[in-house]
Design an enzyme around this catalytic site. Structure first.
Site, mmCIF file in Angstrom:
data_model
loop_
_atom_site.group_PDB
_atom_site.id
_atom_site.type_symbol
_atom_site.label_atom_id
_atom_site.label_comp_id
_atom_site.label_asym_id
_atom_site.label_seq_id
_atom_site.Cartn_x
_atom_site.Cartn_y
_atom_site.Cartn_z
ATOM 1 N N GLU A 145 0.829 -1.199 0.000
ATOM 2 C CA GLU A 145 0.000 0.000 0.000
ATOM 3 C C GLU A 145 0.869 1.256 0.000
ATOM 4 O O GLU A 145 1.825 1.331 0.783
ATOM 5 C CB GLU A 145 -0.919 0.017 1.225
ATOM 6 C CG GLU A 145 -1.955 1.126 1.151
ATOM 7 C CD GLU A 145 -2.890 1.156 2.346
ATOM 8 O OE1 GLU A 145 -4.052 1.539 2.175
ATOM 9 O OE2 GLU A 145 -2.452 0.801 3.454
ATOM 10 N N GLY A 279 2.982 1.261 10.854
ATOM 11 C CA GLY A 279 2.659 0.578 12.101
ATOM 12 C C GLY A 279 2.151 -0.816 11.839
ATOM 13 O O GLY A 279 2.518 -1.779 12.515
ATOM 14 N N ALA A 280 1.281 -0.946 10.824
ATOM 15 C CA ALA A 280 0.706 -2.237 10.467
ATOM 16 C C ALA A 280 0.047 -2.086 9.108
ATOM 17 O O ALA A 280 -0.118 -0.977 8.593
ATOM 18 C CB ALA A 280 -0.303 -2.689 11.520
ATOM 19 N N MET A 281 -0.346 -3.220 8.511
ATOM 20 C CA MET A 281 -0.963 -3.191 7.189
ATOM 21 C C MET A 281 -2.010 -4.284 7.098
ATOM 22 O O MET A 281 -1.749 -5.447 7.407
ATOM 23 C CB MET A 281 0.114 -3.382 6.103
ATOM 24 C CG MET A 281 -0.459 -3.464 4.698
ATOM 25 S SD MET A 281 -1.352 -1.950 4.252
ATOM 26 C CE MET A 281 -2.549 -2.608 3.097
ATOM 27 N N GLU A 282 -3.209 -3.902 6.601
ATOM 28 C CA GLU A 282 -4.396 -4.751 6.647
ATOM 29 C C GLU A 282 -4.493 -5.750 5.501
ATOM 30 O O GLU A 282 -5.588 -6.011 4.984
ATOM 31 C CB GLU A 282 -5.649 -3.866 6.660
ATOM 32 C CG GLU A 282 -5.906 -3.066 5.380
ATOM 33 C CD GLU A 282 -5.304 -1.682 5.361
ATOM 34 O OE1 GLU A 282 -5.742 -0.845 4.542
ATOM 35 O OE2 GLU A 282 -4.388 -1.415 6.155
ATOM 36 N N GLU A 316 -6.535 -2.814 12.255
ATOM 37 C CA GLU A 316 -6.296 -3.658 11.074
ATOM 38 C C GLU A 316 -7.429 -4.661 10.865
ATOM 39 O O GLU A 316 -7.828 -4.937 9.724
ATOM 40 C CB GLU A 316 -4.958 -4.378 11.202
ATOM 41 C CG GLU A 316 -3.764 -3.462 11.406
ATOM 42 C CD GLU A 316 -3.723 -2.291 10.438
ATOM 43 O OE1 GLU A 316 -4.025 -2.476 9.250
ATOM 44 O OE2 GLU A 316 -3.381 -1.183 10.878
ATOM 45 N N HIS A 319 -10.434 -3.274 9.172
ATOM 46 C CA HIS A 319 -10.262 -3.165 7.729
ATOM 47 C C HIS A 319 -10.701 -4.416 6.971
ATOM 48 O O HIS A 319 -10.970 -4.336 5.770
ATOM 49 C CB HIS A 319 -8.785 -2.934 7.396
ATOM 50 C CG HIS A 319 -8.343 -1.509 7.456
ATOM 51 N ND1 HIS A 319 -9.010 -0.491 6.827
ATOM 52 C CD2 HIS A 319 -7.260 -0.938 8.051
ATOM 53 C CE1 HIS A 319 -8.364 0.656 7.027
ATOM 54 N NE2 HIS A 319 -7.306 0.414 7.775
#
Length: 855
Positions: A145, A279-282, A316, A319
């Protein structure tokens, strides 16, 4: 009524970065062969596409890849080899040309590709860790992303071009090999390697594709009502996974009930990665995180650290429905994903631990969004996006925080149940598809009968926010609005402002919609009325003088979040020049009996800002004033936590300890901090908020011996949270040679690239040595751009707001004129404006403070 962006950005937009729609995908058969030893990969992709009009070429996205061979096979026809493959690295478009004209219908496009695992933490990249035997282990993992799937395989890398993905991965057989969907088959691939095939995914956007290869461990699955949930981590950290599994299970059940839709895919794996820029990715079914947001020991962590884990995991997982199942059509609508997930994470935190008071914490976060949105250089929540750089620039506080705040405003105005039912309607209507902003408002209006589109378009499609003035008028309270800006005041922009007003100390609320012409409610003479009850609206409030005195004299009748709002709004008025510092400090003196963490945080943050403006005798007097302000709360809290003490009270004790030492010149607090830090570092049981606060105090007052101990501790502490406390504290030392060591380490393997930008930013924010750190940043800017993820450079640039002198302000503007940050152009503009405002404020505030303390 504000025009939706669909009128400004359409499929036939002239942007050269958008793909033509002559051929669109429906299914990818993707195989990737990864060689971790050489940090390389190769593979093939067979894409089922529909050709919509006769053409001799197919155009898709690719970047930083070797591509070929390629051919296409029409349904029921013979293979047609490509005559040429033209890859334009500027537009990141791959044109596959054929000698024959393709006719409308279904085709399968085959392309081979190869590339290198990069060190930029984007696309298909390298992450590393050191095993217990001292050897370096390499992980191949992905982050796509917004527009980096094209750096891993050729694809139609636009969010509305959803397709099913069938992924196969080839790698060494002794590695963990994971992708979005569950494994369904494996077979030997020769020479100790294995080919694993994964189930088909639901239709999804390319930026949600994910896979990972490495020597990793995986927890046993937790069955969450039929959905297997696991945590993936580097070896030896399995003891830090229990809390994440508990939070993940809670969140999945919460969302299934809230959305009224079962989890939309087949499994959930949460990977804690040593190197991760965001931080994070869904990613659907394979969510990637920084280690600090998954691996945690709650007994050794502060409330804020624990809440961060809950919030990020919940964000996350939210999402999986709002973003993955239903996805924005184009990147201008990113807020549809991120703002809603931010809103939902706070709902989960509040449900998971009500005593953490999630919405008060969120109001604290909103202070940053208020600051940015009060700039001339702010932008609307929804903003035109054309290039990949534009898409990267959407990931900011306006998308996440302001977007979530205006959703919260609408939810509170409509009522939580009606809002939830409208969300259910929206998700069911658009499942597996793509939407624009008006689709959400259409669902709201159909479900509630309220004019959601008319109310909300002004909040989404124009920047800024109002300050609502409240004044008595013939037995009524009159509400009017104007735009709030730090420098240039009202420009005539107006909003439909959904406002909740609480009269007296009761729970009854009046719903008020303050339009351009204002509005009013009846009140009893002399009664206390709280505008913006619960701080539910994204506005600032200005009470007329008599009303302000009434509110200030009855602060105990306000809820903590409302007291926070009064302090924050008053501080903003100080920065804007409409309230004097003398009056502000007098107001703070009335808050000595305050016991709320978040109210004290805004008090101490504002005093910390003023502390940067003074030196020598005036500063000593400010510290004496601060010590007097803090003494009553320090006495009430006492030195140690009781066994059953609420988490927020324990956190407040840590904040008071730190501020007493650094803003109050309290030698006893400094000495106590040194003892607490030593005990905690040596393994004694110290309440985590006190341990964390003590680290900051010792760093700011420490010497070379302290620095060496901190430098060693950041590597050997048992949890990611403790490691980061010591790492970031290295930037707080106020000895020039020690700060130089820290800055040099950000450009070496001593500090991971994911953390380097934040360490540099914290060094620039160093009260005593910020100018020295800024000189280093300028001198080594090109090294930083080569080492850090491009989207992370803005965090270094944003720190210039702490350099609030005319010379440094001009210097920063000149430097970034020569060194723009294309991925974050709007955020850079805002950072420089915040620095200019800070410089102006410092000039005014210094004179006021010196006069105040001289008197």
């Amino acid at each position: 009524m504000v025009a939706g962006l669909s009128e400004r950005m359409s499929d036939d937009d002239a942007s050269r970065y958008r793909l033509p729609r002559t051929g669109t995908p429906s299914r990818y058969a993707l195989e990737v062969d990864t060689d971790l030893a050489s940090s390389s990969f190769s593979g093939t992709v067979d894409v089922t596409i529909t050709v919509h009009e006769p053409t001799a070429e197919v155009v898709l996205n690719a970047a930083e890849l070797e591509v070929g061979p390629a051919w296409i096979t029409p349904a029921g026809g013979r293979r047609i080899d490509a005559e040429a493959l033209d890859l334009d690295e500027d537009t990141q478009r791959l044109t596959v040309r054929f000698g024959a004209r393709l006719q409308p219908g279904e085709h399968v496009l085959h392309i081979g590709f190869a590339g290198e695992l990069n060190d930029k933490l984007l696309g298909y990249y390298r992450s590393t860790y050191t095993a217990e035997d001292g050897t370096e282990r390499v992980i191949g993992t992905t982050h796509f992303e917004p527009t980096d799937a094209r750096k891993a395989f050729p694809c139609w890398d636009e969010p509305d071009l959803k397709a099913v993905f069938s992924i196969s991965l080839v790698a060494d057989e002794d590695l963990a090999i994971l992708a979005n969907a569950p494994e369904i088959a494996r077979e030997p691939a020769g020479e100790g390697r294995v080919r694993i095939r994964f189930a088909d995914t639901m239709p999804m956007s390319t930026y949600l594709v994910a896979y990972c290869v490495g020597r990793l461990e995986i927890t046993d699955p937790v069955d969450v009502d039929g959905v297997p949930l696991r945590v993936v981590h580097v070896p030896s950290k399995g003891d830090l996974t229990s809390f994440a599994l508990e939070v993940g299970s809670f969140s999945l059940r919460f969302f299934t009930e809230y959305y009224g839709i079962p989890y939309p895919d087949q499994k959930v794996d949460m990977i804690a990665l040593p190197d991760f820029a965001a931080g994070a990715m869904e990613n659907l079914g394979l969510i990637t995180y920084r280690e600090t947001y998954v691996l945690i020991d709650p007994e050794r962590s502060t409330q804020a650290e624990c809440e961060a884990v809950v919030g990020v995991i919940a964000h996350e997982l939210a999402h999986m429905w709002f973003g993955d199942l239903v996805t924005m059509r184009w990147w201008n609508g990113l807020w549809l994903n991120e703002a809603f997930a931010t809103f939902m994470e706070n709902l989960v935190v509040q449900a998971f631990r009500a005593d953490w008071d999630a919405w008060s914490g969120f109001r604290r976060t909103c202070s940053v969004a208020f600051d940015v949105d009060a700039l001339d250089s702010t932008r609307p929540i929804e903003y035109p996006v054309r290039s990949p750089d534009d898409a990267h620039g959407m990931f900011d506080t306006l998308t996440y925080t302001k977007g979530a705040a205006v959703l919260r405003m609408l939810e509170q105005y409509l009522g939580p149940e009606r809002f939830r039912d409208a969300i259910r309607r929206y998700l069911k209507a658009h499942a597996y598809g793509n939407t624009e902003t008006h689709d959400l408002w259409d669902a709201m209006e159909a479900e509630t009968g309220e004019p959601a589109g008319r109310i909300m378009d002004g909040w989404i499609f124009q920047g800024g926010y109002p300050i609502v003035s409240v004044e008595p008028s013939n037995g009524r309270l009159r509400f009017t609005q104007e735009r709030f800006r730090y420098e240039h005041g009202d420009d005539g922009t107006r909003w439909d402002v959904p406002l909740l007003v609480r009269r007296a100390a009761g729970d009854g609320l009046d719903r008020v919609l303050v339009g351009a012409g204002g509005d009013a409610v009846d009140v009893e003479p002399g009664a206390l009325a709280v505008a913006n009850a619960g701080e539910s609206s994204f506005v600032r409030v200005r009470y007329a003088n008599g009303l302000l005195d009434r509110v200030s004299s009855n602060l105990d009748h306000l809820r903590p979040i409302e007291r926070y709002g009064v302090v924050d709004d008053t501080w903003a008025a100080v920065v804007a020049g409409s309230v004097s510092i003398r009056d502000y400090l007098a107001f703070l003196e009335r808050l000595r009996d305050e016991d709320d963490l978040y109210v004290w945080q805004i008090i101490l943050s504002s005093v910390g800002t003023l502390d940067r403006f003074l030196d020598v005798e005036p500063r000593r007097r400010l510290h004496a004033w601060t010590h007097a302000l803090l003494s009553p709360i320090a006495t009430r809290l006492g030195p140690e936590a009781a066994g059953d003490e609420p988490d927020l009270r324990r956190s407040l004790r840590g904040a008071v300890l730190s501020s007493s030492a650094l803003l109050g010149d309290d030698e006893e607090a400094m000495a106590r901090s040194r003892g607490l830090e030593r005990r905690a570092r040596e393994g004694d049981r110290v309440d985590p908020p006190l341990a964390a606060a003590a680290i900051g105090v010792v760093a700011a007052t420490g010497d070379a011996g302290d620095y060496d101990r901190f430098d060693a501790a950041r590597e050997r502490m048992p949890t990611p949270q403790q490691q980061l406390r010591y790492l970031y504290a290295l930037a707080d030392f106020r000895v020039p040679e020690l700060l130089d060591r820290t800055l040099a380490a950000t450009l070496s393997d001593s500090i991971r690239p994911q953390n380097g930008p934040f360490v540099q930013a914290r060094a620039v924010a160093n009260r005593e040595l910020g100018e020295r750190a800024w000189a280093f940043v300028k001198e080594h800017w090109m090294e930083s751009t080569r080492r850090f993820n491009p989207a992370s450079l803005i965090y270094v640039a944003e720190a210039v707001r702490y350099l609030s002198t005319p010379d440094l302000q001009r210097d920063a503007e000149a430097f970034f004129a020569r060194h723009p940050i294309p991925q974050s152009g709007k955020m850079l503009e805002q950072a420089l404006e915040r620095q200019r405002i800070g410089t102006t404020f410092r000039r005014r505030a210094t004179a006021e403070l010196e006069a105040f303390f001289s008197a």
